[in-house]
Design an enzyme around this catalytic site. Structure first.
Site, mmCIF file in Angstrom:
data_model
loop_
_atom_site.group_PDB
_atom_site.id
_atom_site.type_symbol
_atom_site.label_atom_id
_atom_site.label_comp_id
_atom_site.label_asym_id
_atom_site.label_seq_id
_atom_site.Cartn_x
_atom_site.Cartn_y
_atom_site.Cartn_z
ATOM 1 C CB THR A 46 -1.053 0.072 1.326
ATOM 2 O OG1 THR A 46 -0.163 0.543 2.469
ATOM 3 C CG2 THR A 46 -1.756 -1.379 1.484
ATOM 4 C CB CYS A 47 0.191 4.668 -0.165
ATOM 5 S SG CYS A 47 -1.013 5.297 1.172
ATOM 6 N NE ARG A 49 0.197 -0.873 6.785
ATOM 7 C CZ ARG A 49 0.763 -1.064 7.907
ATOM 8 N NH1 ARG A 49 1.911 -2.193 8.132
ATOM 9 N NH2 ARG A 49 0.606 -0.105 8.654
ATOM 10 C CD GLU A 116 -6.057 3.779 5.650
ATOM 11 O OE1 GLU A 116 -7.011 3.816 4.912
ATOM 12 O OE2 GLU A 116 -5.278 2.807 5.568
ATOM 13 C CD GLU A 118 -8.812 5.162 1.897
ATOM 14 O OE1 GLU A 118 -8.538 4.973 2.991
ATOM 15 O OE2 GLU A 118 -9.235 6.390 1.603
ATOM 16 C CD GLN A 122 -5.079 0.035 0.791
ATOM 17 O OE1 GLN A 122 -4.587 -0.028 1.822
ATOM 18 N NE2 GLN A 122 -4.704 1.242 -0.180
ATOM 19 C CB THR A 192 -8.879 7.096 -13.985
ATOM 20 O OG1 THR A 192 -7.905 5.848 -14.551
ATOM 21 C CG2 THR A 192 -8.778 8.238 -14.771
ATOM 22 C CB ALA A 196 -8.652 8.759 -9.137
#
Length: 434
Positions: A46-47, A49, A116, A118, A122, A192, A196
């Site tokens: 992920t962004c 980890r 969070e 998300e 994930q 996209t 996004a």
């Protein structure tokens, strides 16, 4: 034995996480090649980890350090990162600690922004990707399924998901001091994907109405149609960079979409905005960090945003942590129960073997009936119930070997010492199926 290699925002710089994320396919392939050690894997990138959850064939405690070193070396070679750097920037979890960590991660307790939403998706997608690749074992499937149930419980029973904020919403909050009127801001959205869509929703919540979308992979038109925004053609990026007051990037491409030279050329165009804020949510980075050196350009990237992440809302986080701890404790207890399975199977086999032999002798003498046989089998089940319950109680308290020893002493049954988790589960599954 389950093992987890974890490198996250808590232990590593974002540049290192970016390199690991970029090489995630190579790492996955490298782990699969170590079939003599790794029987299964799930890679979560992920962004903030990078984690590899592994099912290791060698269960002995003495082999944990060796297994951990082998995994670090494999990741090092695949990602082109020095092994010493990885050791200093990561944590390795083993056995029950793997489950506790995964439950905490999937519930949002280990994120830059606590709670969070998300991350749960994930984690699910990482498991699905591993299923598709055929790298999921029964033990990995089980721990990820429990992690999913735990995260749903945390979401439904605590306020952490609403108290926590996503990365894009936190970034926009940090941008508040730079924006006078959100309704007058012209936004260029780069990307996209699902991120996004979340970014667009957050922008609209702030009152933004003027949004254009650009896709490095040519998907802008489809996204624009489904989200009611304007699409930017492939050759129109420079013009839109010149006109935009706010640029939000969240693309999954591996190269910089916005370079210093491109933005310099855009700023030089007639009518270009005097000031612009760039929010780079991409990992790998979508924006060359050097753009921050340009006059009138301010850059907020993931590393900067994480520095300003809020202190977790104490009540919600404490409630969530309690649920996670309870789930981890129950998972560990269930694993511990497997330690008495061979002894229980041996005891049941012995008792029912004796019973079958006696019934057979009674039949041969002609003094047996269906009612008598049913009563005897019921009696055997009743007699076995208490030892079965007691065995699992002992196992949960860490005394599985006491039951194994007692079975051997009382009935003369040869039962090996507590075996591996995988072997135990296989025995238990066969017993349940019989």
């Amino acid at each position: 034995m389950l093992l987890c290699f974890s490198s996250s925002h808590r232990t590593a710089e974002f540049d290192l996480l970016e390199r690991l994320e970029r090489h995630a396919p190579a790492v996955t392939a490298a782990l699969a090649e170590h079939s003599e050690l790794v029987s299964g894997s799930v890679v979560l990138a992920t962004c903030n980890r990078f984690e590899a959850y592994l099912d290791i064939d060698e269960p002995l405690p003495a082999a944990r350090a060796v297994s951990a070193e082998a995994v670090i070396d494999a990741v090092s070679v695949a990602a082109g990162i020095d092994a010493d750097v990885l050791r200093a920037s990561s944590t390795v979890y083993c056995d029950d600690a793997v489950a506790e960590h995964l439950f905490s991660v999937s519930s949002g307790l280990e994120s830059v922004v606590v709670g969070e939403g998300e991350i749960a998706g994930q984690v699910r997608r990482a498991l699905q990707a591993a299923r598709t690749a055929g790298t999921v074992t029964g033990d990995l499937e089980r721990v990820f399924q429990v992690a999913s149930r735990t995260s749903r419980g945390v979401k439904n029973q605590t306020g952490i998901m609403t108290a926590g904020r996503s990365m894009v919403r936190l970034a926009l909050e940090l941008a508040e001091s730079r924006v006078t009127d959100w309704t007058q801001v012209r936004v260029l959205l780069v990307g996209t994907g699902k991120y996004a869509g979340a970014s667009l929703a957050a922008l609209r919540d702030h009152g933004v109405t003027d949004v254009r979308v650009y896709s490095p992979t040519g998907r802008a038109a489809k996204f624009a149609l489904s989200h009611d925004v304007a699409a930017v053609e492939a050759d129109g990026l420079q013009h839109e960079l010149a006109s935009a007051d706010l640029i939000v990037t969240c693309s999954a491409v591996t190269d910089h979409v916005i370079t210093r030279d491109l933005l310099t050329a855009a700023i030089a165009l007639p009518g270009s905005a005097e000031r612009r804020l760039v929010i780079d949510l991409g990992l790998p980075r979508n924006v060359d960090p050097a753009v921050a050196e340009l006059t009138g350009v301010e850059l907020l990237d993931l590393e900067t945003i994480s520095i300003h992440a809020p202190v977790e809302e104490l009540n919600a986080a404490a409630d969530a942590r309690e649920l996670v701890d309870a789930a981890a404790a129950e998972f560990a207890a269930q694993n511990a129960e497997q330690a008495v399975t061979p002894a229980l199977v041996a005891l049941r086999s012995h008792v029912f073997g004796v019973l079958d032999a006696e019934i057979a002798r009674a039949r041969s003498r002609g003094d047996s009936s269906e009612q008598t046989e049913a009563a005897l089998r019921h009696l055997a089940g009743v007699l076995l119930h208490t030892p079965s319950v007691r065995a699992r109680e002992l196992a949960r308290n860490g005394d599985a070997q006491a039951f194994v020893d007692a079975t051997s002493a009382l009935f003369g049954l040869e039962v090996d010492d507590v075996p591996t988790t995988r072997a135990l589960r296989a025995v238990d599954d066969e017993t349940a199926a019989s």
